[in-house]
Design a protein around this motif. Structure first.
Motif, PDB file in Angstrom:
ATOM      1  N   LEU A 126       0.850  -1.190   0.445  1.00  0.00           N
ATOM      2  CA  LEU A 126      -0.221  -0.041  -0.039  1.00  0.00           C
ATOM      3  C   LEU A 126       0.131   1.302   0.087  1.00  0.00           C
ATOM      4  N   TYR A 127       1.564   1.420   0.656  1.00  0.00           N
ATOM      5  CA  TYR A 127       3.207   2.370   0.445  1.00  0.00           C
ATOM      6  C   TYR A 127       3.858   2.920  -1.038  1.00  0.00           C
ATOM      7  N   GLY A 128       3.746   4.856  -0.882  1.00  0.00           N
ATOM      8  CA  GLY A 128       3.540   5.287  -1.427  1.00  0.00           C
ATOM      9  C   GLY A 128       5.238   5.165  -2.760  1.00  0.00           C
ATOM     10  N   MET A 129       5.894   4.114  -2.104  1.00  0.00           N
ATOM     11  CA  MET A 129       6.940   3.786  -3.269  1.00  0.00           C
ATOM     12  C   MET A 129       8.399   4.346  -2.335  1.00  0.00           C
ATOM     13  N   VAL A 130       7.948   5.952  -1.451  1.00  0.00           N
ATOM     14  CA  VAL A 130       9.070   6.746  -0.911  1.00  0.00           C
ATOM     15  C   VAL A 130      10.131   5.576  -0.525  1.00  0.00           C
ATOM     16  N   THR A 131      11.498   5.319  -1.255  1.00  0.00           N
ATOM     17  CA  THR A 131      12.365   4.638  -0.768  1.00  0.00           C
ATOM     18  C   THR A 131      14.048   5.545  -0.961  1.00  0.00           C
ATOM     19  N   GLU A 132      13.721   6.251   0.485  1.00  0.00           N
ATOM     20  CA  GLU A 132      15.099   7.176   0.692  1.00  0.00           C
ATOM     21  C   GLU A 132      16.007   6.634   1.940  1.00  0.00           C
ATOM     22  N   ARG A 133      16.791   6.555   1.602  1.00  0.00           N
ATOM     23  CA  ARG A 133      17.627   7.010   2.829  1.00  0.00           C
ATOM     24  C   ARG A 133      18.243   7.393   4.344  1.00  0.00           C
TER      25      ARG A 133
END
Length: 558
Positions: A126-133
């Motif tokens: 469901l996540y918004g796909m934001v994949t930041e360090r």
């Protein structure tokens, strides 16, 4: 054995579960989200026999009834559904129907159903796909704040940023993360990032506006394929295979290609253990109770449900709950303060999807204090979502549906772009998660207690003033962006973490630096509950990178 175990009848279900319970696995992984899914895939890739236990449904094919490409609330009128029918709709949309209770002292108790994942990929579906360090400074958190008050935030994480870099790189490759370099973090490598998706006119105009205000926008890092007509599918299941989440990136390949097994509709109820070793996971499936055994047990049910499972696993050896000698399991809950800023765009043409494109970190560290990030959030939800999300909303908004639905879409959804301000909150011992009765269809599964500290509230006010001053008035609008604050919304959960923190000292942490529970040889926790501080940015990539790291520690231990 089929790729995804899902029995056709009650007898088949019992036979399948009983057969899998007769095996001693190398690892039994509770949960298929960003932590459990990633770790299980890595262990399977390394040749280990892995069993995933997932409480939700793993079949996400619309032909089988799965709801994809839209909010579940767009498919029904809540006034016409029974509680059981409502729970079924949520399950088919990858959502949990469990009830929680906000029992914060000094507040009136409130029961609610948060938007959380339950099914293949857990909440990552469901996540918004934001994949930041996380920032380098996040690994030495206490020194970032001017005033920590009575917070339990540690001086440092038990792993250094430099130790995490190779795992971040592997996670970025695994999840095919796209984006551009953050100009405020020139020391970070970006070689593993794929090119960003096409920038829409709205976001291009917004980025230009932000640059003109002296900020430093860049291409937000997202695990998205941006296929034709991509809708970025935040808070609902993707219909076009654009979203790279733990289910399709890790769990399905682990099962189809690497010999792992996943058993869906299976709810872990307790973990059995001696004083020094975990012996099995007791779980319910289709009314039957089974015990699943593994050389290693990995709990990855999320920062709210993992501590509840451990606290419910009381025994003579662990009278206060498993791994809870020092009364730390469930404590130090963090949930980020999520505010939204709504910009009325001068670009009139409505563009479906591709709104998760822009981020700025000018407010992350400023003037000797720590705030957070400002990033694209996505579309304003449709009127049907607001109307059907709760019984109260249905009573208030339902009668206006015929009149309000179209104006809501043309005036709000089609004309506004949304930025989310994510601010780090500090851990405090009294902010916690506890088991609840859970009896009855609306009985709460767990209760949470969360009170904003005076120090965090003052820092949040300063953050808002900074953002408001920097944004000014958006081009073509007579008014500044509309601000909606979420600091006091305990029911708006999204980035909860910290409830089984890892550390160097068993007196102040639940897990050791390898995420193994102190005092137990073979119990690991790899979801967001392990985080000793929340950082000021989305935790998804850190959870995945840490799961890869811990996967190798478990492989070496085995």
């Amino acid at each position: 054995m089929s790729a995804l175990e899902s029995a056709r009848s009650a007898d088949d279900a019992e036979d399948t579960a009983a057969r899998l319970a007769s095996v001693t696995w190398d690892a039994v992984v509770v949960g298929t989200g960003m932590g459990g899914g990633t770790l299980g895939h890595e262990l399977a890739r390394l040749g280990r026999r892995v069993l995933f236990l997932e409480k939700g449904i793993t079949d996400v094919d619309p032909a089988s009834g799965a709801i994809t490409g839209s909010y579940a609330e767009q498919t029904f009128d809540l006034a016409r559904l029974t509680d059981e029918e409502h729970a079924d709709r949520l399950a088919r949309a990858g959502r949990s129907s469990a009830w929680y209770e906000d029992s914060t002292p000094g507040r009136k108790p409130k029961r609610f159903q948060p938007i959380s994942g339950s099914g293949l990929g857990g909440s990552s579906a469901l996540y918004g796909m934001v994949t930041e360090r996380l920032f380098r400074e996040d690994f030495t958190p206490r020194g970032n704040f001017a005033d920590v008050g009575d917070s339990t935030v540690p001086e440092a994480w038990p792993v250094k940023y430099e130790e995490m870099v190779p795992w971040y790189q592997r996670a970025e490759r695994l999840y095919r993360v796209r984006g551009t370099a953050d100009p405020l973090r020139p020391e970070d490598d970006t070689d593993t990032l794929l090119p960003p998706g096409p920038v829409t006119a709205r976001n291009a105009a917004l980025a230009e506006f932000l640059s003109g205000r002296g900020l430093h926008p860049y291409g937000l890092h997202v695990a998205c394929e941006y296929r034709p007509e991509c809708a970025t599918c935040e808070t609902f299941l993707c219909a076009r295979a654009c979203k790279n989440h733990a289910g399709n990136v890790c769990v399905t390949p682990a099962v189809q290609e690497l010999g792992a097994t996943v058993l869906d509709r299976t709810t872990a109820v307790r973990v059995e253990a001696t004083r020094t070793r975990v012996t099995g996971v007791v779980a319910r499936r289709d009314g039957q109770t089974h015990t699943f055994r593994g050389r290693v047990i990995v709990v990855a049910g999320g920062a709210l449900q993992t501590p509840v499972l451990l606290l419910n696993s009381r025994s003579e050896d662990w009278p206060g709950g498993l791994a809870n000698d020092n009364d730390l399991v469930g404590r130090n809950l963090m949930r980020h303060f999520m505010d939204v800023y709504l910009f009325r765009t001068p670009v009139k043409k409505s563009v479906p999807g591709q709104t998760k494109e822009v981020s700025v970190n000018d407010f992350y560290l400023a003037d000797g204090d720590k705030y957070g990030t400002l990033q694209s959030m996505g579309h304003i939800p449709p009127y049907e979502f607001l109307m059907n999300y709760s019984r109260e909303g249905r009573r208030l908004l339902g009668p206006l549906h015929g009149l309000a639905r179209r104006p809501w879409r043309t005036m709000m959804q089609d004309r506004f772009i949304v930025l989310a301000a994510i601010m780090e909150d500090l851990p405090r011992a009294e902010n916690r998660v506890l088991p609840a009765d859970g009896s009855g269809p609306r009985g709460p599964l767990l209760q949470l207690q969360y009170k904003v500290s005076d120090q965090d509230r003052a820092r949040h006010r300063r953050f808002h003033r900074r953002v408001r001053s920097a944004l000014g008035r958006y081009t073509g609008s007579l008014l500044p962006p509309v601000h909606v604050s979420g600091i006091d919304m305990n029911t708006a959960l999204g980035h909860q973490c910290g409830t089984c923190r890892f550390g160097d000292d068993p007196r102040t942490s639940v897990l050791d630096p390898d995420n193994r529970a102190w005092g137990l040889d073979n119990l690991y926790v790899v979801d967001a509950s392990m985080m000793p501080s929340s950082g000021g940015i989305n935790p998804s990539l850190t959870i995945a990178a840490n799961a890869l790291r811990v996967g190798h520690a478990i492989h070496d231990a085995l």
